[in-house]
Structures are given as C-alpha cells and as structure tokens.
Scaffold this motif. Sequence first.
Motif, mmCIF file in Angstrom:
data_model
loop_
_atom_site.group_PDB
_atom_site.id
_atom_site.type_symbol
_atom_site.label_atom_id
_atom_site.label_comp_id
_atom_site.label_asym_id
_atom_site.label_seq_id
_atom_site.Cartn_x
_atom_site.Cartn_y
_atom_site.Cartn_z
ATOM 1 N N MET A 1 0.938 -1.344 0.036
ATOM 2 C CA MET A 1 -0.080 -0.047 0.112
ATOM 3 C C MET A 1 0.827 1.209 0.258
ATOM 4 N N ILE A 2 0.310 2.103 -0.717
ATOM 5 C CA ILE A 2 1.088 3.755 -0.659
ATOM 6 C C ILE A 2 0.154 4.442 0.256
ATOM 7 N N TYR A 3 0.752 5.280 1.212
ATOM 8 C CA TYR A 3 0.477 6.222 1.908
ATOM 9 C C TYR A 3 0.639 7.301 1.881
ATOM 10 N N THR A 4 0.030 8.620 1.759
ATOM 11 C CA THR A 4 0.604 9.833 1.683
ATOM 12 C C THR A 4 0.014 10.668 2.810
ATOM 13 N N VAL A 5 0.882 11.400 3.442
ATOM 14 C CA VAL A 5 0.676 12.120 4.610
ATOM 15 C C VAL A 5 0.855 13.690 4.395
ATOM 16 N N THR A 6 -0.354 14.215 4.677
ATOM 17 C CA THR A 6 -0.561 15.927 4.702
ATOM 18 C C THR A 6 -0.944 16.399 5.848
ATOM 19 N N LEU A 7 0.288 16.977 6.530
ATOM 20 C CA LEU A 7 -0.123 17.466 7.972
ATOM 21 C C LEU A 7 -0.919 18.810 7.936
ATOM 22 N N ASN A 8 -0.626 19.414 6.948
ATOM 23 C CA ASN A 8 -1.101 20.790 6.839
ATOM 24 C C ASN A 8 -2.008 20.982 5.593
ATOM 25 N N PRO A 9 -3.146 20.218 5.213
ATOM 26 C CA PRO A 9 -3.657 20.327 4.072
ATOM 27 C C PRO A 9 -4.733 21.861 3.951
ATOM 28 N N ALA A 10 -5.121 21.978 2.780
ATOM 29 C CA ALA A 10 -5.727 23.372 2.506
ATOM 30 C C ALA A 10 -6.707 23.061 1.467
ATOM 31 N N VAL A 11 -7.730 24.098 1.480
ATOM 32 C CA VAL A 11 -8.708 24.210 0.447
ATOM 33 C C VAL A 11 -8.062 25.430 -0.487
ATOM 34 N N ASP A 12 -7.522 25.132 -1.496
ATOM 35 C CA ASP A 12 -6.726 25.904 -2.498
ATOM 36 C C ASP A 12 -7.846 26.643 -3.450
ATOM 37 N N TYR A 13 -7.888 27.975 -3.410
ATOM 38 C CA TYR A 13 -8.840 28.762 -4.100
ATOM 39 C C TYR A 13 -7.807 29.120 -5.216
ATOM 40 N N TYR A 14 -7.947 29.055 -6.525
ATOM 41 C CA TYR A 14 -7.332 29.658 -7.698
ATOM 42 C C TYR A 14 -8.048 30.729 -8.297
ATOM 43 N N MET A 15 -7.198 31.744 -8.529
ATOM 44 C CA MET A 15 -7.732 32.921 -9.389
ATOM 45 C C MET A 15 -6.961 33.189 -10.502
ATOM 46 N N GLU A 125 2.604 -1.937 6.768
ATOM 47 C CA GLU A 125 3.171 -3.139 6.616
ATOM 48 C C GLU A 125 4.496 -3.207 5.742
ATOM 49 N N ASP A 126 5.139 -4.395 5.606
ATOM 50 C CA ASP A 126 6.452 -4.476 4.985
ATOM 51 C C ASP A 126 6.248 -4.150 3.642
ATOM 52 N N ASN A 127 7.202 -3.510 3.057
ATOM 53 C CA ASN A 127 7.129 -3.260 1.677
ATOM 54 C C ASN A 127 6.383 -2.063 1.190
ATOM 55 N N ASP A 128 5.659 -1.392 2.087
ATOM 56 C CA ASP A 128 4.768 -0.054 1.913
ATOM 57 C C ASP A 128 5.450 0.985 1.467
ATOM 58 N N ILE A 129 5.020 2.069 1.055
ATOM 59 C CA ILE A 129 5.428 3.322 0.310
ATOM 60 C C ILE A 129 4.965 4.342 1.209
ATOM 61 N N LEU A 130 5.678 5.224 1.995
ATOM 62 C CA LEU A 130 5.074 6.118 2.679
ATOM 63 C C LEU A 130 5.664 7.720 2.229
ATOM 64 N N VAL A 131 4.795 8.536 2.006
ATOM 65 C CA VAL A 131 5.282 9.706 1.365
ATOM 66 C C VAL A 131 4.728 10.768 2.487
ATOM 67 N N LEU A 132 5.883 11.545 2.869
ATOM 68 C CA LEU A 132 5.592 12.633 3.797
ATOM 69 C C LEU A 132 5.940 13.949 3.117
ATOM 70 N N SER A 133 4.905 14.598 3.051
ATOM 71 C CA SER A 133 4.865 15.828 2.196
ATOM 72 C C SER A 133 4.560 17.012 2.789
ATOM 73 N N VAL A 160 10.573 5.281 2.565
ATOM 74 C CA VAL A 160 9.818 6.706 2.899
ATOM 75 C C VAL A 160 10.358 7.768 2.078
ATOM 76 N N ILE A 161 9.669 8.601 1.599
ATOM 77 C CA ILE A 161 9.913 9.607 0.638
ATOM 78 C C ILE A 161 9.419 10.879 1.349
ATOM 79 N N VAL A 162 10.297 12.014 1.511
ATOM 80 C CA VAL A 162 10.094 12.966 2.203
ATOM 81 C C VAL A 162 10.280 14.635 1.371
ATOM 82 N N ASP A 163 9.177 15.180 1.210
ATOM 83 C CA ASP A 163 9.211 16.553 0.462
ATOM 84 C C ASP A 163 8.930 17.511 1.302
ATOM 85 N N SER A 164 9.826 18.146 2.145
ATOM 86 C CA SER A 164 9.416 19.192 2.986
ATOM 87 C C SER A 164 10.606 20.128 2.959
ATOM 88 N N ARG A 165 10.761 21.138 4.136
ATOM 89 C CA ARG A 165 11.808 21.821 4.089
ATOM 90 C C ARG A 165 12.035 22.191 5.609
#
Length: 308
Positions: A1-15, A125-133, A160-165
């Motif tokens: 299974m692939i899991y994505t984690v978004t600690l700080n999501p948003a409703v994005d309003y595009y103009m 579980e074993d062999n899963d992918i976890l994306v922390l963004s 584990v893949i990390v895309d943060s700062r």
Amino acid sequence: MIYTVTLNPAVDYYMDMNKLEEGELNKVNNSYTLAGGKGINVSKVLKNFGIESMALGFCGGFTGEYIRADLNKYGIKDNFILLEEDTRINVKIKTEKKETEIMGKSPKILKQNIDALLSIIDSIEDNDILVLSGSVPSSVKEDIYKDIIDKTKSKNNVRVIVDSRDNAFKIAVKEKVFLTKPNKKELSEYFGKDIRSVYDIIVYAQQLVKDGSENVIVSLGKEGSIIVNKDEAYIGNAPDGELVSSVGAGDAMVAGIVYGISQNLSIIDAYKYAIASGTATAFSEGLTTFENMNNLLDKVEVKKINLK
C-alpha cells in the motif's frame, strides 16, 4: 500500500486575473477550488495513473469536509484525523506576469490528534511506501516526521519519501529515508549556501545522501532536474512546452517516481516518470493525467554525469 501524509492540507482557491493591484478592486477572470496539500496532490496524480493510495493527515470544519468530499469524489481513500478548527484556505493568484500565493492560518492540532495519526502509521506493513509531504503546522513539534518514520523501522523495506523543508526536513533526513526532493532553493536553505552551478548541486546533493537520503532529486524548474545517490548522478531535461502553471509540478514529480517504484522499475527509470509527470502538470491546468504524462515520456532525456 502507498500512504501519503499531509499534515497541513488546505482548500486551494485559484484565481486567474490580468493583473493584481494592491489596494484596488481586482477583477477575476476565472476561479476554482481544489482540495490542496502536497500529499493530497501525490494521491491524486497516483489515482490518475491507476494506482491506489491512502491519504492521511489532519482536517477539520467545513473546509475539512470539503477536502474529504473532494477525495471521495476522486475515488481516493482517506483516514484523516478530524480537528475542531477549520482547515486553512490558501489563495493562489495567477496574472499575466507572475504567480502569487497567500497561505492561510493552520488549525491547532492537539497531542491526542497526533497520537491518533501515529497509531494509524503503526499499521503500515512490510514493503509499503510512505510519502511525507509539505509543511508542519506551527502547533506540531518539528520532529513529527521523525516520530512517524520511527513507527516504520520495525517493518521491512518501507520506503519513505520526504518532500518538505526547514527543520522538519533536516530532522527527517537523519532517519535514513529512501528519497528526498528538494528544489535548488531548498537545497541552498538546507546547507545555508548559495548553490547555483550543476557541479555545486551535485556536491551538496551527495552530502544530503551522506546525511541520510538514499536518493536525492533536485528540481531545477525549466532547467530540468538532477538525481543523485551514493553511486551515480544523472541530469534530466525539462521537455519543451507551454507553461500553464507550476503549482503541483513538484508533487507530480514525487507521484511519478512512486508510480515507477510501484511498477518495480529501477530508480533511474522511475526518475523518467517523475520528469514526465512534473512537466505534464506544469503544462496543464491542474494535475496531469496518465495520458498527458505518457505523451511526454519519449521526450524525456536522462544523461549520466561522470562524478570523477
């Protein structure tokens, strides 16, 4: 299974407007809203590619309900921890000359909310992918990604893949992760150096590998990108096309490499999907489809760089 984690999501309003004048009444030509957040974007692109994932994180209030409804409509499973306060709203303005973003205020996240998320992470579980963004909300301690990664260490081959700062990223890297994806500016911020040349990018990306990231992709916008690991380095082009919006392009790169990994491709072959995915998103209004990504694959050029 692939899991994505978004600690700080948003409703994005595009103009979309011709120009933005501070202190004046500004006319909007077009507008729309989307469930936003880097991990959510990764899940959406993966869904477009026919790959299932589970979206995790925090959301609350009417905006949180909007995000979960949007994911449900998209066919993406979620297990978000519900908060009392509203999820933030981000405003993204595109004019003829530039793109501007206004970041909304994040809701407060309590200790019991964090404990609930860590409990879910514990079921990976074993062999899963976890994306922390994405960013870490101000009410959450900076080492939250470390705590999440720690929960995976008893499992085998969890990538584990990390895309943060900032400090959250610096702390997470030391936990020995599979891949990170800083852009040139974020790489400069990490090392406190003015990094410009391809040579310097490779040198500092190699240092990031030594710090704990098995693979490093450095995105360079229209100049392409570079991937580095302990054995080799490659530079990838940015296929030609008309830029529509750079929003989400980096997240699409992450989704592209996750897609490649899920298909048991080598890291370099998966990198080609990352390039095509990020570029196709930049050429689209919104996130790329599989068809648009696939149409760019034959335009992707990846060349090995001699490190000696």
